[in-house]
Scaffold this motif. Sequence first.
Motif, PDB file in Angstrom:
ATOM      1  N   PHE A   9     -20.644 -19.806  10.206  1.00 51.23           N
ATOM      2  CA  PHE A   9     -21.515 -18.842  11.162  1.00 51.23           C
ATOM      3  C   PHE A   9     -22.913 -19.259  10.594  1.00 51.23           C
ATOM      4  O   PHE A   9     -23.757 -19.514  10.969  1.00 51.23           O
ATOM      5  N   GLN A  10     -23.312 -18.343   9.115  1.00 52.57           N
ATOM      6  CA  GLN A  10     -24.467 -18.138   8.955  1.00 52.57           C
ATOM      7  C   GLN A  10     -24.845 -19.533   8.022  1.00 52.57           C
ATOM      8  O   GLN A  10     -25.865 -20.140   9.013  1.00 52.57           O
ATOM      9  N   GLU A  11     -23.616 -20.647   7.749  1.00 51.83           N
ATOM     10  CA  GLU A  11     -24.596 -21.647   7.734  1.00 51.83           C
ATOM     11  C   GLU A  11     -24.800 -22.465   8.752  1.00 51.83           C
ATOM     12  O   GLU A  11     -25.519 -23.516   8.700  1.00 51.83           O
ATOM     13  N   PHE A  12     -24.291 -22.613   9.917  1.00 51.29           N
ATOM     14  CA  PHE A  12     -25.012 -22.891  11.319  1.00 51.29           C
ATOM     15  C   PHE A  12     -25.950 -22.749  11.588  1.00 51.29           C
ATOM     16  O   PHE A  12     -26.882 -23.164  11.855  1.00 51.29           O
ATOM     17  N   GLY A  15     -28.596 -23.011   8.997  1.00 52.57           N
ATOM     18  CA  GLY A  15     -28.885 -24.840   9.115  1.00 52.57           C
ATOM     19  C   GLY A  15     -29.864 -25.750   9.549  1.00 52.57           C
ATOM     20  O   GLY A  15     -30.010 -25.590  10.926  1.00 52.57           O
ATOM     21  N   TYR A  16     -29.979 -27.008   9.775  1.00 51.70           N
ATOM     22  CA  TYR A  16     -30.381 -28.036  10.584  1.00 51.70           C
ATOM     23  C   TYR A  16     -28.940 -29.021  11.499  1.00 51.70           C
ATOM     24  O   TYR A  16     -28.395 -28.990  10.724  1.00 51.70           O
ATOM     25  N   LYS A  17     -29.467 -28.872  12.637  1.00 52.49           N
ATOM     26  CA  LYS A  17     -28.494 -28.989  13.635  1.00 52.49           C
ATOM     27  C   LYS A  17     -28.656 -30.034  13.885  1.00 52.49           C
ATOM     28  O   LYS A  17     -29.373 -30.130  14.839  1.00 52.49           O
ATOM     29  N   HIS A  18     -27.383 -31.220  13.808  1.00 53.64           N
ATOM     30  CA  HIS A  18     -27.505 -32.765  14.072  1.00 53.64           C
ATOM     31  C   HIS A  18     -26.319 -32.522  13.902  1.00 53.64           C
ATOM     32  O   HIS A  18     -25.347 -33.545  12.649  1.00 53.64           O
ATOM     33  N   GLY A  19     -25.326 -32.893  15.386  1.00 54.05           N
ATOM     34  CA  GLY A  19     -23.632 -33.296  15.238  1.00 54.05           C
ATOM     35  C   GLY A  19     -23.260 -32.349  15.913  1.00 54.05           C
ATOM     36  O   GLY A  19     -23.973 -32.142  16.883  1.00 54.05           O
ATOM     37  N   VAL A  20     -21.911 -33.050  16.384  1.00 55.56           N
ATOM     38  CA  VAL A  20     -21.433 -32.191  17.018  1.00 55.56           C
ATOM     39  C   VAL A  20     -20.742 -31.045  16.566  1.00 55.56           C
ATOM     40  O   VAL A  20     -20.597 -31.128  15.803  1.00 55.56           O
ATOM     41  N   TYR A  21     -20.538 -30.146  17.466  1.00 49.96           N
ATOM     42  CA  TYR A  21     -20.609 -28.317  16.837  1.00 49.96           C
ATOM     43  C   TYR A  21     -19.348 -27.616  17.757  1.00 49.96           C
ATOM     44  O   TYR A  21     -20.051 -27.411  18.926  1.00 49.96           O
ATOM     45  N   VAL A  22     -18.048 -28.169  16.815  1.00 47.55           N
ATOM     46  CA  VAL A  22     -17.151 -26.820  18.596  1.00 47.55           C
ATOM     47  C   VAL A  22     -17.372 -25.513  17.261  1.00 47.55           C
ATOM     48  O   VAL A  22     -16.523 -24.777  16.433  1.00 47.55           O
ATOM     49  N   LEU A  23     -17.628 -24.315  17.944  1.00 43.82           N
ATOM     50  CA  LEU A  23     -17.492 -23.035  18.063  1.00 43.82           C
ATOM     51  C   LEU A  23     -16.227 -22.437  18.290  1.00 43.82           C
ATOM     52  O   LEU A  23     -16.087 -22.990  19.928  1.00 43.82           O
ATOM     53  N   VAL A  24     -15.804 -21.622  17.326  1.00 41.67           N
ATOM     54  CA  VAL A  24     -14.411 -20.796  17.977  1.00 41.67           C
ATOM     55  C   VAL A  24     -14.395 -19.435  17.791  1.00 41.67           C
ATOM     56  O   VAL A  24     -15.008 -19.241  16.584  1.00 41.67           O
ATOM     57  N   SER A  25     -13.755 -18.631  18.433  1.00 40.13           N
ATOM     58  CA  SER A  25     -13.658 -17.341  17.823  1.00 40.13           C
ATOM     59  C   SER A  25     -11.920 -17.030  17.156  1.00 40.13           C
ATOM     60  O   SER A  25     -10.845 -17.463  17.948  1.00 40.13           O
ATOM     61  N   ASP A  26     -11.935 -16.760  16.485  1.00 42.52           N
ATOM     62  CA  ASP A  26     -11.491 -16.182  15.820  1.00 42.52           C
ATOM     63  C   ASP A  26      -9.733 -15.260  16.658  1.00 42.52           C
ATOM     64  O   ASP A  26      -8.652 -15.080  16.306  1.00 42.52           O
ATOM     65  N   SER A  27     -10.473 -14.805  17.806  1.00 46.14           N
ATOM     66  CA  SER A  27      -8.927 -13.979  18.608  1.00 46.14           C
ATOM     67  C   SER A  27      -9.251 -15.160  19.627  1.00 46.14           C
ATOM     68  O   SER A  27      -8.462 -14.088  20.799  1.00 46.14           O
ATOM     69  N   ALA A  54     -19.898  -9.709  16.141  1.00 49.48           N
ATOM     70  CA  ALA A  54     -20.785  -9.484  18.386  1.00 49.48           C
ATOM     71  C   ALA A  54     -22.205 -10.341  17.733  1.00 49.48           C
ATOM     72  O   ALA A  54     -22.506 -11.140  18.307  1.00 49.48           O
ATOM     73  N   GLU A  55     -23.009 -10.137  16.560  1.00 49.09           N
ATOM     74  CA  GLU A  55     -24.396 -10.459  16.510  1.00 49.09           C
ATOM     75  C   GLU A  55     -24.198 -12.700  15.917  1.00 49.09           C
ATOM     76  O   GLU A  55     -24.644 -12.735  17.080  1.00 49.09           O
ATOM     77  N   ASP A  56     -23.185 -12.894  15.595  1.00 50.61           N
ATOM     78  CA  ASP A  56     -22.235 -14.284  15.891  1.00 50.61           C
ATOM     79  C   ASP A  56     -22.518 -14.733  17.630  1.00 50.61           C
ATOM     80  O   ASP A  56     -23.173 -15.819  17.866  1.00 50.61           O
ATOM     81  N   ARG A  57     -21.231 -13.509  18.740  1.00 49.53           N
ATOM     82  CA  ARG A  57     -21.688 -14.570  19.893  1.00 49.53           C
ATOM     83  C   ARG A  57     -22.929 -14.166  20.457  1.00 49.53           C
ATOM     84  O   ARG A  57     -23.653 -15.043  21.215  1.00 49.53           O
ATOM     85  N   ASP A  58     -23.748 -13.234  20.156  1.00 52.31           N
ATOM     86  CA  ASP A  58     -25.397 -12.939  20.669  1.00 52.31           C
ATOM     87  C   ASP A  58     -26.190 -14.570  20.388  1.00 52.31           C
ATOM     88  O   ASP A  58     -26.580 -14.900  21.286  1.00 52.31           O
TER      89      ASP A  58
END
Length: 126
Positions: A9-12, A15-27, A54-58
């Motif tokens: 998540f930190q890299e995301f 980083g510069y966002k250019h593409g398709v990103y699938v964000l998934v929760s581990d739970s 929780a910070e990632d989700r926020d």
Amino acid sequence: MLESQKLSFQEFMLGYKHGVYVLVSDSCEICFKYQKSIEYINNANLYFVDVITAEDRDFAYKLTQRGSFPMTAVFWDNQLEYVRLGQLFDLQLEEIFASLKQFGDKPLSPEEKANELLWFKFRLNV
């Protein structure tokens, strides 16, 4: 799935966002099934991002104005184009495949991403 398709998540976030990103929760069981169902897509502009804290989700919510996972977000030149929530199936994936086709097979190089990020920050300050 290519190893380069996995992002923390930190890299995301940084980083510069250019593409398709699938964000998934581990739970999230649906997230796991969705990721497994599309990880065969070896496109260098498709990324899988683990949202753990929780910070990632926020931050994901602030960025996309969406709070459910899985989340498929398409960014073009660091700008959010659209977001689709939930597990996507054949008809819904056609839109994602069309977006991936627009990006092409080659991702931006790290140097290109760094240059674009600097240019993006410069435009924000002007």
